[in-house]
Write an enzyme that holds these catalytic residues in place. Structure first.
Site, mmCIF file in Angstrom:
data_model
loop_
_atom_site.group_PDB
_atom_site.id
_atom_site.type_symbol
_atom_site.label_atom_id
_atom_site.label_comp_id
_atom_site.label_asym_id
_atom_site.label_seq_id
_atom_site.Cartn_x
_atom_site.Cartn_y
_atom_site.Cartn_z
ATOM 1 N N SER A 217 0.869 -1.191 0.000
ATOM 2 C CA SER A 217 0.000 0.000 0.000
ATOM 3 C C SER A 217 0.898 1.230 0.000
ATOM 4 O O SER A 217 1.726 1.420 0.889
ATOM 5 C CB SER A 217 -0.956 -0.024 1.191
ATOM 6 O OG SER A 217 -0.270 -0.113 2.405
ATOM 7 N N GLY A 219 0.148 4.587 -0.099
ATOM 8 C CA GLY A 219 -0.495 5.862 0.217
ATOM 9 C C GLY A 219 -1.358 6.340 -0.932
ATOM 10 O O GLY A 219 -2.172 5.576 -1.481
ATOM 11 N N GLY A 222 -1.994 4.357 -4.200
ATOM 12 C CA GLY A 222 -2.806 3.139 -4.233
ATOM 13 C C GLY A 222 -2.001 1.891 -3.936
ATOM 14 O O GLY A 222 -1.085 1.906 -3.106
ATOM 15 N N GLY A 248 -5.419 1.519 5.515
ATOM 16 C CA GLY A 248 -4.755 0.241 5.277
ATOM 17 C C GLY A 248 -5.613 -0.932 5.729
ATOM 18 O O GLY A 248 -5.656 -1.980 5.074
ATOM 19 N N ASP A 249 -6.322 -0.761 6.850
ATOM 20 C CA ASP A 249 -7.185 -1.833 7.346
ATOM 21 C C ASP A 249 -8.366 -2.053 6.396
ATOM 22 O O ASP A 249 -8.788 -3.187 6.162
ATOM 23 C CB ASP A 249 -7.693 -1.497 8.756
ATOM 24 C CG ASP A 249 -6.535 -1.270 9.724
ATOM 25 O OD1 ASP A 249 -5.473 -1.906 9.545
ATOM 26 O OD2 ASP A 249 -6.680 -0.445 10.645
#
Lengths: 309, 309
Positions: A217, A219, A222, A248-249
């Site tokens: 990931s 930021g 994408g 992120g989760d």
């Protein structure tokens, strides 16, 4: 059922103050509180998407009791947390009402005894057998062996259940070596694992270390996903402003949701990016904006490239 | 029995971090937690001195439950807190391990309903009758009328029970007008009440507003007490360094302790100054160092002057 594991659950507290002045005294104007730790965040998003989800890990003490009471009010998440003698940690996020910046204070978490860890392993093995997928998320509390995630990955693989690992540092290094189906490091975690700051090279390196698919990931850029079949880049349709807490989760939830729904990789990545973007856009930290999610789903750009390596 | 009233009780949480960086993320290295709010601090010191003490006020929600569990482990304090629907507030003190400075975050407290306030008034009236002295301490939670302390002072006076008031702002202004036996403002509270920054003049002014004895706490300069019989200055034997948290509450405990033990004013003031100095010297915020207290008792300087006014 999807199983999420949060060994170091937390009661996440958010304070809003007018302006944070170090060494000053502040009247908190707003207080928000919710069950936290990455795996519980993932579970909440999965439940909101309509999946059956069970959350396991540890909870104890007065804060653990508060966390479980609040989890019981979270529609669709089955609480399978194991009680421990120590007290579940709090995290305090102080939002500066003037700048919007957040100052974060994280308690370390309770010490887990060897007996508590053994009890967890037994319970986990039982739960895994009836799971469609497993997510292992976040930091390890004191007392849990550093190779814990490697062991949990092996148990899932032995049961033939797909397993995603989202952690950092040495627990990630050891966990990757146990060959999980997916790891989802962010740019910093990936650089720490591989020593490289070049995303594609580092993602491929992480894969060589044992993970079947690495989803990095990055930021605002994408996701970058690499596996034996190819590699994909998936990004939001435009640059966005908002609170990245929990993005992120939400991406992890999107990946698992796409997996259990049998979607091909590009559609899984689109779901993950749309969810994580809709989380950044939501006013409350860690919530996602359902309308934005549905609207974004069709507008995420996914580009596929054949593997040169 | 001495009765202490804490309408806005708090779960006091202290975090130690290496260095506080605004908008950074911090690992908390030490966590301490205790029942707080000025009246509970006073009760704890009184109990440590061997007095029978009952603590009343409000407690509610998950934090209220934690607070009461911890209060139950505080030897000698009888818990007479009334349950309320809202959740007891937390206060978070973040101690910077490099500078020793503290950044304070205070939640506002639960909204007290008119029915909860009425129930408190009835319970208070019953408790006051069997009390040797009453301390009314700290801020008012939302929902409690601003004239609350004036009403509680009048109830104590009607029962012939000596009452000490330690609060600030409009609740202090109204409470003083109800003629309490003692008020214990600090320099800021006294200036806010009277508009004067000259301690002796301001203390006399506060007395004219209705308090029988005004005991002003002037930080490192100790206490200045004024009543109809005269005025006294009481100070520690030497300048001291330490954490002043809770020093004012220890002074209140000393004044009440001296009152119920039938000591004359100079001895009461010496006890208050010795306790508050021993609190500044103790390593943990709000605790007092018993050996320092006993050693200081004979060394506090009290000077008495006849009233010119």
């Amino acid at each position: 059922m999807i199983l999420t594991v949060t060994l170091n659950t937390a009661l996440d507290i958010t304070y809003r103050v007018r302006t944070l002045r170090p060494h000053g005294s502040h009247r908190v104007s707003e207080v928000a509180e919710r069950p936290g730790g990455k795996g519980l965040n993932v579970a909440r998003v999965l439940a909101a998407l309509g999946h059956e989800v069970t959350a396991t890990g540890f909870a104890g003490g007065g804060t653990g009791r508060l966390l479980r009471e609040q989890l019981a009010r979270t529609h669709g998440v089955v609480d399978a947390l194991l009680p421990v003698g120590g007290a579940t940690r709090r995290t305090v996020a102080v939002v500066d009402g003037t700048t919007g910046d957040t100052t974060q204070l994280n308690e370390p978490g309770p010490v887990i005894t060897p007996a508590e860890w053994s009890a967890f392993l037994e319970a986990y093995e039982n739960k895994v057998r009836s799971s469609a997928a497993v997510a292992l998320c976040g930091s390890l509390p004191p007392g849990v062996p550093v190779g814990a995630y490697a062991q949990l990955v092996r148990t899932a693989r032995a049961a033939g259940v797909p397993v995603l690992l989202d952690t950092s540092g040495e627990p990630l290094r050891r966990g990757v070596a146990a060959r999980p189906d997916m790891v989802k490091p962010n740019a910093d975690e990936l650089a720490e694992l591989t020593g490289s700051h070049e995303p594609l090279g580092a993602t491929r390196d992480a894969r060589r270390r044992g993970a079947h698919t690495v989803i990095a990931s990055l930021g605002a850029q994408g996701l970058l996903a690499v596996n034996a079949e190819g590699h994909w880049r998936a990004g939001p349709p435009h640059r966005l402003r908002g609170n990245p807490t929990g993005a992120g989760d939400s991406a992890v939830a999107g990946l698992l949701s796409g997996l259990v729904d049998g979607l091909p990789w590009p559609a899984r990545l689109a779901r993950a990016v749309a969810l994580s973007t809709a989380t950044v856009l939501a006013p409350a930290a860690g919530e996602f904006d359902r309308r934005a999610y549905e609207e974004l789903l069709g507008r995420v750009t996914v580009t596929e490239e054949a593997n040169a390596a």
